[in-house]
Motif scaffolding. Structure first.
Motif, PDB file in Angstrom:
ATOM      1  N   GLN A  40      29.320  19.178  -4.440  1.00  0.00           N
ATOM      2  CA  GLN A  40      29.733  18.389  -5.602  1.00  0.00           C
ATOM      3  C   GLN A  40      30.498  17.143  -5.183  1.00  0.00           C
ATOM      4  O   GLN A  40      30.265  16.070  -5.696  1.00  0.00           O
ATOM      5  N   SER A  41      31.405  17.284  -4.250  1.00  0.00           N
ATOM      6  CA  SER A  41      32.230  16.155  -3.836  1.00  0.00           C
ATOM      7  C   SER A  41      32.043  15.935  -2.340  1.00  0.00           C
ATOM      8  O   SER A  41      32.270  16.842  -1.541  1.00  0.00           O
ATOM      9  N   LYS A  42      31.659  14.724  -1.963  1.00  0.00           N
ATOM     10  CA  LYS A  42      31.458  14.408  -0.556  1.00  0.00           C
ATOM     11  C   LYS A  42      32.634  13.631   0.025  1.00  0.00           C
ATOM     12  O   LYS A  42      32.544  13.101   1.125  1.00  0.00           O
ATOM     13  N   ARG A  43      33.742  13.554  -0.725  1.00  0.00           N
ATOM     14  CA  ARG A  43      34.911  12.834  -0.229  1.00  0.00           C
ATOM     15  C   ARG A  43      35.567  13.608   0.907  1.00  0.00           C
ATOM     16  O   ARG A  43      35.406  14.812   1.042  1.00  0.00           O
ATOM     17  N   ASN A  44      36.367  12.887   1.671  1.00  0.00           N
ATOM     18  CA  ASN A  44      37.095  13.510   2.767  1.00  0.00           C
ATOM     19  C   ASN A  44      38.255  14.331   2.201  1.00  0.00           C
ATOM     20  O   ASN A  44      38.983  13.864   1.323  1.00  0.00           O
ATOM     21  N   ASP A  45      38.429  15.546   2.689  1.00  0.00           N
ATOM     22  CA  ASP A  45      39.509  16.413   2.205  1.00  0.00           C
ATOM     23  C   ASP A  45      40.882  15.914   2.635  1.00  0.00           C
ATOM     24  O   ASP A  45      41.884  16.259   2.006  1.00  0.00           O
ATOM     25  N   LEU A  46      40.926  15.116   3.698  1.00  0.00           N
ATOM     26  CA  LEU A  46      42.208  14.605   4.165  1.00  0.00           C
ATOM     27  C   LEU A  46      42.854  13.704   3.119  1.00  0.00           C
ATOM     28  O   LEU A  46      44.070  13.750   2.914  1.00  0.00           O
ATOM     29  N   ILE A  47      42.042  12.917   2.422  1.00  0.00           N
ATOM     30  CA  ILE A  47      42.578  12.029   1.382  1.00  0.00           C
ATOM     31  C   ILE A  47      43.161  12.854   0.244  1.00  0.00           C
ATOM     32  O   ILE A  47      44.264  12.576  -0.244  1.00  0.00           O
ATOM     33  N   ASP A  48      42.427  13.876  -0.188  1.00  0.00           N
ATOM     34  CA  ASP A  48      42.905  14.711  -1.293  1.00  0.00           C
ATOM     35  C   ASP A  48      44.190  15.444  -0.929  1.00  0.00           C
ATOM     36  O   ASP A  48      45.124  15.529  -1.733  1.00  0.00           O
ATOM     37  N   SER A  49      44.252  15.989   0.280  1.00  0.00           N
ATOM     38  CA  SER A  49      45.458  16.709   0.681  1.00  0.00           C
ATOM     39  C   SER A  49      46.626  15.749   0.860  1.00  0.00           C
ATOM     40  O   SER A  49      47.772  16.103   0.561  1.00  0.00           O
ATOM     41  N   GLY A  50      46.359  14.540   1.320  1.00  0.00           N
ATOM     42  CA  GLY A  50      47.429  13.549   1.453  1.00  0.00           C
ATOM     43  C   GLY A  50      47.990  13.144   0.113  1.00  0.00           C
ATOM     44  O   GLY A  50      49.205  13.036  -0.055  1.00  0.00           O
ATOM     45  N   VAL A  51      47.109  12.930  -0.869  1.00  0.00           N
ATOM     46  CA  VAL A  51      47.563  12.574  -2.210  1.00  0.00           C
ATOM     47  C   VAL A  51      48.367  13.721  -2.812  1.00  0.00           C
ATOM     48  O   VAL A  51      49.418  13.503  -3.423  1.00  0.00           O
ATOM     49  N   GLY A  52      47.907  14.949  -2.638  1.00  0.00           N
ATOM     50  CA  GLY A  52      48.644  16.101  -3.153  1.00  0.00           C
ATOM     51  C   GLY A  52      50.011  16.232  -2.516  1.00  0.00           C
ATOM     52  O   GLY A  52      50.996  16.560  -3.193  1.00  0.00           O
ATOM     53  N   PHE A  53      50.084  15.975  -1.210  1.00  0.00           N
ATOM     54  CA  PHE A  53      51.380  16.056  -0.529  1.00  0.00           C
ATOM     55  C   PHE A  53      52.323  14.982  -1.040  1.00  0.00           C
ATOM     56  O   PHE A  53      53.507  15.253  -1.305  1.00  0.00           O
ATOM     57  N   ILE A  54      51.822  13.763  -1.201  1.00  0.00           N
ATOM     58  CA  ILE A  54      52.684  12.661  -1.633  1.00  0.00           C
ATOM     59  C   ILE A  54      53.172  12.892  -3.064  1.00  0.00           C
ATOM     60  O   ILE A  54      54.339  12.644  -3.389  1.00  0.00           O
ATOM     61  N   VAL A  55      52.289  13.398  -3.932  1.00  0.00           N
ATOM     62  CA  VAL A  55      52.688  13.643  -5.327  1.00  0.00           C
ATOM     63  C   VAL A  55      53.740  14.736  -5.401  1.00  0.00           C
ATOM     64  O   VAL A  55      54.757  14.600  -6.091  1.00  0.00           O
ATOM     65  N   SER A  56      53.539  15.840  -4.668  1.00  0.00           N
ATOM     66  CA  SER A  56      54.531  16.916  -4.708  1.00  0.00           C
ATOM     67  C   SER A  56      55.840  16.485  -4.051  1.00  0.00           C
ATOM     68  O   SER A  56      56.929  16.829  -4.534  1.00  0.00           O
TER      69      SER A  56
END
Length: 44
Positions: free
Chosen positions: A9-25
């Motif tokens: 479904q999503s071909k994006r890099n997981d590193l970007i998603d985890s980085g955004v989640g870390f920064i938001v939290s």
């Protein structure tokens, strides 16, 4: 290989998603800390 591995479904890099989640939290808890520090400073 199953059908989920073929049709991703999503071909994006997981590193970007985890980085955004870390920064938001981190931003949320930093904001809580700053608010608590201000309340402690005003109350003293």
């Amino acid at each position: 290989m199953n059908t989920f591995e073929k049709d991703v479904q999503s071909k994006r890099n997981d590193l970007i998603d985890s980085g955004v989640g870390f920064i938001v939290s981190f931003g949320f808890f930093a904001t809580m800390f700053i608010i608590a520090t201000v309340i402690q400073y005003v109350g003293s």
